[in-house]
Design an enzyme around this catalytic site. Sequence first.
Site, PDB file in Angstrom:
ATOM      1  CD  GLN A  33      10.796   5.404   0.223  1.00 36.28           C
ATOM      2  OE1 GLN A  33       9.708   5.929   0.352  1.00 36.28           O
ATOM      3  NE2 GLN A  33      10.934   4.215  -0.331  1.00 36.28           N
ATOM      4  CG  HIS A  64       0.879  -7.307   5.376  1.00 39.88           C
ATOM      5  ND1 HIS A  64       1.842  -7.158   6.348  1.00 39.88           N
ATOM      6  CD2 HIS A  64       1.159  -6.372   4.426  1.00 39.88           C
ATOM      7  CE1 HIS A  64       2.681  -6.191   5.987  1.00 39.88           C
ATOM      8  NE2 HIS A  64       2.283  -5.694   4.841  1.00 39.88           N
ATOM      9  CG  ASP A  88       6.203  -4.499   3.997  1.00 39.77           C
ATOM     10  OD1 ASP A  88       5.514  -5.509   4.096  1.00 39.77           O
ATOM     11  OD2 ASP A  88       5.736  -3.396   3.611  1.00 39.77           O
ATOM     12  CD  GLU A 108       9.269  -0.823  -2.747  1.00 35.96           C
ATOM     13  OE1 GLU A 108       8.192  -1.053  -2.169  1.00 35.96           O
ATOM     14  OE2 GLU A 108       9.799   0.314  -2.795  1.00 35.96           O
ATOM     15  CG  ASP A 139       7.511   4.631 -11.124  1.00 40.28           C
ATOM     16  OD1 ASP A 139       6.476   4.274 -10.515  1.00 40.28           O
ATOM     17  OD2 ASP A 139       7.754   5.813 -11.410  1.00 40.28           O
ATOM     18  CG  ASP A 157       1.513  -2.748   0.551  1.00 37.63           C
ATOM     19  OD1 ASP A 157       1.300  -1.781   1.294  1.00 37.63           O
ATOM     20  OD2 ASP A 157       2.088  -3.796   0.939  1.00 37.63           O
ATOM     21  CG  ASP A 160       0.833   8.169   3.967  1.00 35.82           C
ATOM     22  OD1 ASP A 160       0.019   7.230   3.849  1.00 35.82           O
ATOM     23  OD2 ASP A 160       1.297   8.537   5.056  1.00 35.82           O
ATOM     24  N   PRO A 164       7.516   9.449  -4.555  1.00 38.51           N
ATOM     25  CG  PRO A 164       8.704   7.464  -4.140  1.00 38.51           C
ATOM     26  CD  PRO A 164       8.556   8.878  -3.646  1.00 38.51           C
TER      27      PRO A 164
HETATM   28  N1  SAM Z   1       1.805  -0.676   4.548  1.00 38.56           N
HETATM   29  C1  SAM Z   1       2.485   0.479   4.232  1.00 38.56           C
HETATM   30  C2  SAM Z   1       1.827   1.785   4.539  1.00 38.56           C
HETATM   31  O1  SAM Z   1       0.809   2.139   3.972  1.00 38.56           O
HETATM   32  O2  SAM Z   1       2.365   2.474   5.395  1.00 38.56           O
HETATM   33  C3  SAM Z   1       3.073   0.488   2.880  1.00 38.56           C
HETATM   34  C4  SAM Z   1       4.161  -0.493   2.856  1.00 38.56           C
HETATM   35  S1  SAM Z   1       5.267  -0.576   1.569  1.00 38.56           S
HETATM   36  C5  SAM Z   1       6.724  -0.359   2.498  1.00 38.56           C
HETATM   37  C6  SAM Z   1       5.101   0.886   0.587  1.00 38.56           C
HETATM   38  C7  SAM Z   1       6.116   0.910  -0.532  1.00 38.56           C
HETATM   39  O3  SAM Z   1       5.635   1.590  -1.665  1.00 38.56           O
HETATM   40  C8  SAM Z   1       7.423   1.624  -0.162  1.00 38.56           C
HETATM   41  O4  SAM Z   1       8.444   0.686   0.041  1.00 38.56           O
HETATM   42  C9  SAM Z   1       7.701   2.533  -1.348  1.00 38.56           C
HETATM   43  O5  SAM Z   1       9.057   2.533  -1.748  1.00 38.56           O
HETATM   44  C10 SAM Z   1       6.786   1.925  -2.406  1.00 38.56           C
HETATM   45  N2  SAM Z   1       6.461   2.848  -3.501  1.00 38.56           N
HETATM   46  C11 SAM Z   1       6.175   4.171  -3.415  1.00 38.56           C
HETATM   47  N3  SAM Z   1       5.971   4.675  -4.638  1.00 38.56           N
HETATM   48  C12 SAM Z   1       6.124   3.647  -5.531  1.00 38.56           C
HETATM   49  C13 SAM Z   1       6.035   3.539  -6.944  1.00 38.56           C
HETATM   50  N4  SAM Z   1       5.755   4.601  -7.703  1.00 38.56           N
HETATM   51  N5  SAM Z   1       6.233   2.325  -7.514  1.00 38.56           N
HETATM   52  C14 SAM Z   1       6.520   1.229  -6.752  1.00 38.56           C
HETATM   53  N6  SAM Z   1       6.631   1.280  -5.401  1.00 38.56           N
HETATM   54  C15 SAM Z   1       6.424   2.468  -4.798  1.00 38.56           C
END
Ligand code: SAM
Length: 285
Positions: A33, A64, A88, A108, A139, A157, A160, A164
């Site tokens: 992304q 949080h 984050d 993450e 993943d 967490d 959308d 991934p």
């Molecule tokens: N609070 C936030 C929101 O809903 O807008 C979410 C915060 S956090 C930054 C979301 C994280 O999920 C992203 O950094 C993204 O890279 C991670 N993510 C997405 N798909 C994932 C996966 N399959 N496994 C692990 N992390 C994933």
Amino acid sequence: MKSNLWIEEKHGDFLGMNYKVEKVLFSGKSKFQSVDVVQTKGHGKMLLNDGLVMVTERDEFIYHDMIAHVPLFVHPDPQNVLVIGGGDGGTAREVLRHPGVKKCTMVEIDEMVVEACRKFIPQTSKDLDHPKMNLIIGDGLEFVKKTKEKFDLILVDSTDPIGPAQPLFGKDFYKDIFNCLTDDGIVVSQGESGFYEVEMQKKLMSILNGLFPVSLLYNFSNLTYPGGLWSFTFASKGLHPLNDFKEERVKESGLKFNYYNKDIHKAAFSLPTFMKNNLSLFLKG
Ligand code: SAM
């Protein structure tokens, strides 16, 4: 020179939220992304993934507090916690405030998110090197499929359901989650907007309802997510977020919160009529 930069976060093709930007601090493109950190005028530093607001310094405490403390105060003794996504660091930061937690594993997928937040948003990332932290870049989907470890709480967490994160809203993922929860385990997941994402929310709740004895949903106000009204799903192998909530534990913990309190905990599960109507088939517990 005075900056006149504004960014617009678009939700579908019909809604946009605008923020005055004072400075672009980081802009990168990972395998997964685009990742941007900007200094905004009204909300402090802001992380965006693929142009969508993830966290802002000014209101991140709401999200949080609610993803972490609701299940942490329902489970009688949460020791082993898994966070999926959450790059984050804000969710892990709140989990680690509970002294009974012995280990917080965070999986993450995108190292760029973690590194950008480490460098520019210490407010959320400050505890990523805590001795109880087990940070894995990988993943979340693969992790829950393969791990032999059992967790008391799993907090999803995620972004959308695009890129991934898409499979994180699917049935196979939640079957694996069920298998790696302890017998009194709880899973809480970012549950999208009950106003704008009705079908997605129904899909998620129907999956949880099919797998878990307790499947409910709670709301919170997120000022920087489209519409402001946002939700988390709550599913468990038996623990109920209200019947098993010993509210005196909040005071006894001595922890101070800016959003969470025992009354918000209880009120959050009271849904407005349109959400009850949309979700009545899937709410159980
Ligand atoms: N609070 C936030 C929101 O809903 O807008 C979410 C915060 S956090 C930054 C979301 C994280 O999920 C992203 O950094 C993204 O890279 C991670 N993510 C997405 N798909 C994932 C996966 N399959 N496994 C692990 N992390 C994933």
